[in-house]
Design a protein around this motif. Structure first.
Motif, PDB file in Angstrom:
ATOM      1  N   LEU A  61      32.199  25.346  78.266  1.00 14.85           N
ATOM      2  CA  LEU A  61      31.751  25.112  79.641  1.00 14.85           C
ATOM      3  C   LEU A  61      32.677  25.816  80.626  1.00 14.85           C
ATOM      4  O   LEU A  61      32.241  26.423  81.611  1.00 14.85           O
ATOM      5  N   GLU A  62      33.966  25.732  80.358  1.00 14.09           N
ATOM      6  CA  GLU A  62      34.967  26.390  81.202  1.00 14.09           C
ATOM      7  C   GLU A  62      34.774  27.901  81.189  1.00 14.09           C
ATOM      8  O   GLU A  62      34.811  28.564  82.238  1.00 14.09           O
ATOM      9  N   ALA A  63      34.554  28.458  79.993  1.00 18.58           N
ATOM     10  CA  ALA A  63      34.357  29.904  79.850  1.00 18.58           C
ATOM     11  C   ALA A  63      33.116  30.383  80.603  1.00 18.58           C
ATOM     12  O   ALA A  63      33.074  31.504  81.119  1.00 18.58           O
ATOM     13  N   LYS A  64      32.120  29.521  80.703  1.00 18.90           N
ATOM     14  CA  LYS A  64      30.886  29.851  81.437  1.00 18.90           C
ATOM     15  C   LYS A  64      31.069  29.741  82.940  1.00 18.90           C
ATOM     16  O   LYS A  64      30.202  30.170  83.709  1.00 18.90           O
ATOM     17  N   GLY A  65      32.183  29.130  83.362  1.00 15.80           N
ATOM     18  CA  GLY A  65      32.404  28.927  84.785  1.00 15.80           C
ATOM     19  C   GLY A  65      31.780  27.660  85.311  1.00 15.80           C
ATOM     20  O   GLY A  65      31.677  27.462  86.528  1.00 15.80           O
ATOM     21  N   SER A  66      31.373  26.782  84.395  1.00 17.05           N
ATOM     22  CA  SER A  66      30.800  25.483  84.795  1.00 17.05           C
ATOM     23  C   SER A  66      31.952  24.508  84.996  1.00 17.05           C
ATOM     24  O   SER A  66      32.173  23.590  84.186  1.00 17.05           O
ATOM     25  N   TRP A  67      32.702  24.702  86.087  1.00 14.70           N
ATOM     26  CA  TRP A  67      33.955  23.997  86.290  1.00 14.70           C
ATOM     27  C   TRP A  67      33.793  22.482  86.349  1.00 14.70           C
ATOM     28  O   TRP A  67      34.555  21.744  85.715  1.00 14.70           O
ATOM     29  N   ALA A  68      32.809  22.028  87.120  1.00 16.69           N
ATOM     30  CA  ALA A  68      32.630  20.578  87.290  1.00 16.69           C
ATOM     31  C   ALA A  68      32.274  19.908  85.970  1.00 16.69           C
ATOM     32  O   ALA A  68      32.796  18.833  85.633  1.00 16.69           O
ATOM     33  N   GLU A  69      31.402  20.553  85.197  1.00 19.04           N
ATOM     34  CA  GLU A  69      31.010  19.991  83.903  1.00 19.04           C
ATOM     35  C   GLU A  69      32.186  20.004  82.927  1.00 19.04           C
ATOM     36  O   GLU A  69      32.377  19.059  82.154  1.00 19.04           O
ATOM     37  N   ALA A  70      32.958  21.082  82.980  1.00 14.49           N
ATOM     38  CA  ALA A  70      34.119  21.184  82.090  1.00 14.49           C
ATOM     39  C   ALA A  70      35.145  20.104  82.436  1.00 14.49           C
ATOM     40  O   ALA A  70      35.706  19.452  81.544  1.00 14.49           O
ATOM     41  N   GLU A  71      35.390  19.891  83.729  1.00 11.65           N
ATOM     42  CA  GLU A  71      36.334  18.861  84.165  1.00 11.65           C
ATOM     43  C   GLU A  71      35.876  17.479  83.705  1.00 11.65           C
ATOM     44  O   GLU A  71      36.676  16.659  83.234  1.00 11.65           O
ATOM     45  N   LYS A  72      34.583  17.219  83.827  1.00 13.24           N
ATOM     46  CA  LYS A  72      34.029  15.938  83.392  1.00 13.24           C
ATOM     47  C   LYS A  72      34.227  15.743  81.895  1.00 13.24           C
ATOM     48  O   LYS A  72      34.608  14.660  81.430  1.00 13.24           O
ATOM     49  N   ALA A  73      33.996  16.825  81.134  1.00 16.23           N
ATOM     50  CA  ALA A  73      34.160  16.754  79.678  1.00 16.23           C
ATOM     51  C   ALA A  73      35.621  16.529  79.299  1.00 16.23           C
ATOM     52  O   ALA A  73      35.934  15.727  78.406  1.00 16.23           O
ATOM     53  N   TYR A  74      36.533  17.222  79.983  1.00 19.19           N
ATOM     54  CA  TYR A  74      37.957  17.052  79.698  1.00 19.19           C
ATOM     55  C   TYR A  74      38.430  15.636  80.030  1.00 19.19           C
ATOM     56  O   TYR A  74      39.203  15.027  79.275  1.00 19.19           O
ATOM     57  N   MET A  75      37.982  15.109  81.159  1.00 20.33           N
ATOM     58  CA  MET A  75      38.381  13.755  81.546  1.00 20.33           C
ATOM     59  C   MET A  75      37.862  12.721  80.557  1.00 20.33           C
ATOM     60  O   MET A  75      38.535  11.728  80.256  1.00 20.33           O
ATOM     61  N   SER A  76      36.678  12.959  80.026  1.00 15.83           N
ATOM     62  CA  SER A  76      36.120  12.060  79.015  1.00 15.83           C
ATOM     63  C   SER A  76      36.982  12.071  77.753  1.00 15.83           C
ATOM     64  O   SER A  76      37.249  11.030  77.149  1.00 15.83           O
ATOM     65  N   LEU A  77      37.447  13.271  77.380  1.00 21.49           N
ATOM     66  CA  LEU A  77      38.313  13.393  76.202  1.00 21.49           C
ATOM     67  C   LEU A  77      39.651  12.695  76.435  1.00 21.49           C
ATOM     68  O   LEU A  77      40.201  12.078  75.522  1.00 21.49           O
ATOM     69  N   LEU A  78      40.169  12.782  77.666  1.00 23.63           N
ATOM     70  CA  LEU A  78      41.445  12.142  77.973  1.00 23.63           C
ATOM     71  C   LEU A  78      41.338  10.619  77.997  1.00 23.63           C
ATOM     72  O   LEU A  78      42.315   9.919  77.737  1.00 23.63           O
ATOM     73  N   GLU A  79      40.166  10.114  78.308  1.00 25.53           N
ATOM     74  CA  GLU A  79      39.964   8.662  78.253  1.00 25.53           C
ATOM     75  C   GLU A  79      40.137   8.143  76.833  1.00 25.53           C
ATOM     76  O   GLU A  79      40.687   7.069  76.604  1.00 25.53           O
ATOM     77  N   ASP A  80      39.687   8.955  75.871  1.00 26.02           N
ATOM     78  CA  ASP A  80      39.809   8.572  74.465  1.00 26.02           C
ATOM     79  C   ASP A  80      41.210   8.840  73.919  1.00 26.02           C
ATOM     80  O   ASP A  80      41.696   8.123  73.042  1.00 26.02           O
ATOM     81  N   ASN A  81      41.832   9.912  74.441  1.00 27.82           N
ATOM     82  CA  ASN A  81      43.179  10.264  73.974  1.00 27.82           C
ATOM     83  C   ASN A  81      43.997  10.812  75.142  1.00 27.82           C
ATOM     84  O   ASN A  81      44.007  12.027  75.389  1.00 27.82           O
ATOM     85  N   PRO A  82      44.679   9.925  75.870  1.00 29.76           N
ATOM     86  CA  PRO A  82      45.446  10.348  77.055  1.00 29.76           C
ATOM     87  C   PRO A  82      46.575  11.328  76.745  1.00 29.76           C
ATOM     88  O   PRO A  82      47.101  11.967  77.656  1.00 29.76           O
ATOM     89  N   LEU A  83      46.958  11.450  75.477  1.00 25.73           N
ATOM     90  CA  LEU A  83      48.077  12.324  75.108  1.00 25.73           C
ATOM     91  C   LEU A  83      47.614  13.628  74.457  1.00 25.73           C
ATOM     92  O   LEU A  83      48.376  14.267  73.725  1.00 25.73           O
ATOM     93  N   ASP A  84      46.389  14.025  74.716  1.00 27.45           N
ATOM     94  CA  ASP A  84      45.869  15.283  74.174  1.00 27.45           C
ATOM     95  C   ASP A  84      46.491  16.447  74.952  1.00 27.45           C
ATOM     96  O   ASP A  84      46.091  16.745  76.084  1.00 27.45           O
ATOM     97  N   GLN A  85      47.472  17.103  74.348  1.00 27.45           N
ATOM     98  CA  GLN A  85      48.204  18.162  75.035  1.00 27.45           C
ATOM     99  C   GLN A  85      47.315  19.335  75.418  1.00 27.45           C
ATOM    100  O   GLN A  85      47.431  19.886  76.519  1.00 27.45           O
TER     101      GLN A  85
END
Length: 301
Positions: free
Chosen positions: A108-132
């Motif tokens: 999503l990030e590579a496509k330039g879909s910034w808002a969608e990519a941010e949403k996806a990353y935040m979802s991943l961090l909810e499951d694992n806050p220490l994902d480097q």
């Protein structure tokens, strides 16, 4: 940091594969081991293996690692169709995988879909806050969008948790230098030197920042770190040698009449100037006269 020997080994193997001598898998393994970013070659050599059923099956479980690596390389090279195809292959093999979810967010990030990519990353961090990786991707995404303050904020927050990440400290230092925030950049290089005191590049970068800041104390410290760079490289760092010449000239202007410092500066100036002239005679004869003129303007030759 990759040593000169390791870099030569990678280049040799790369040339061998390019010329039909085989060794594509060995090359990919070495690039992975050394954490190099040679996306175009990873994409090219990886596809040559994955598109050959016999070679692909010979990889065993490593097949899926290669799919992931080639997908990321494809994103770097903007071959998004390949990245999408391989991400789907991994989705099918590992449904619900957080690692594949991270790959989807990167796409999503590579496509330039910034808002969608941010949403996806935040979802991943909810499951694992220490994902480097996710934390670093968010900082990289902010930088890619030109939101430098957010990139700095993200990296600082990340480094509060992962203080040993040298790449993050270097990235933050380079951002600060680009903004002419030299005191903040100096702090980053101090952290890098503390964690890896034998890497010449960190000493050299720190010295450059201190020289740019100026002032007697900073110049004296910069001179010491240029000297340590020379020591760590066996006397073969031209930039550090010239840095010492610049520092000693500037210090000389600030400490005129102080006999002890004048004497120390004079000795160091002479040694550095001689080493520079010798280096230019051997490797860059065409610019030797320019160097001599420059040293004379600094009253070093």
């Amino acid at each position: 940091m990759v040593s000169k020997t390791e870099e030569e080994q990678v280049n040799r193997l790369e040339s061998q594969v390019e010329n039909g001598g085989g060794g594509a898998w060995e090359y990919l393994c070495l690039v992975r081991k050394l954490k190099l970013r040679r996306s175009d070659k990873v994409l090219k050599f990886g596809l040559s293996i994955l598109n050959d059923p016999k070679k692909r099956s010979a990889l065993g479980p490593e097949e899926w690692t290669l799919y992931e690596e080639v997908a990321v390389a494809a994103m770097d090279c903007q071959c998004l169709d390949v990245a999408k195809e391989f991400t789907k292959v991994l989705q099918k093999k590992f449904p619900g995988s957080k690692r594949v979810g991270r790959l989807e967010a990167m796409l999503l990030e590579a496509k330039g879909s910034w808002a969608e990519a941010e949403k996806a990353y935040m979802s991943l961090l909810e499951d694992n806050p220490l994902d480097q990786i996710v934390h670093k991707r968010r900082a990289a995404m902010a930088k890619a969008q030109g939101n430098i303050p957010l990139a700095i904020e993200s990296l600082n927050k990340y480094l509060e948790i992962f203080m040993a990440d040298q790449d993050a400290w270097r990235e933050l230092a380079e951002i600060y230098v680009s903004l002419q925030m030299y005191k903040q950049a100096a702090f980053c290089y101090e952290e890098l030197i503390l964690s890896q005191p034998t890497i010449p590049l960190f000493h050299l970068s720190y010295a450059d920042v201190l020289y740019t800041l100026g002032g007697l104390e900073n110049l004296q410290t910069a001179k010491k770190y240029y000297a340590s760079t020379i020591d760590l490289t066996g006397g073969k760092n031209t930039r550090a040698l010239f840095g010492i010449c610049l520092c000693t000239a500037a210090i000389g202007q600030l400490t005129k009449g102080r006999n002890k410092e004048d004497k120390e500066n004079s000795q160091l100036q002479s040694l550095s100037a001689v080493a520079l002239e010798k280096d230019y005679k051997q490797r860059n004869q065409s610019k030797h006269s320019l160097l001599t003129a420059t040293l004379k303007s600094l009253k070093l030759s």
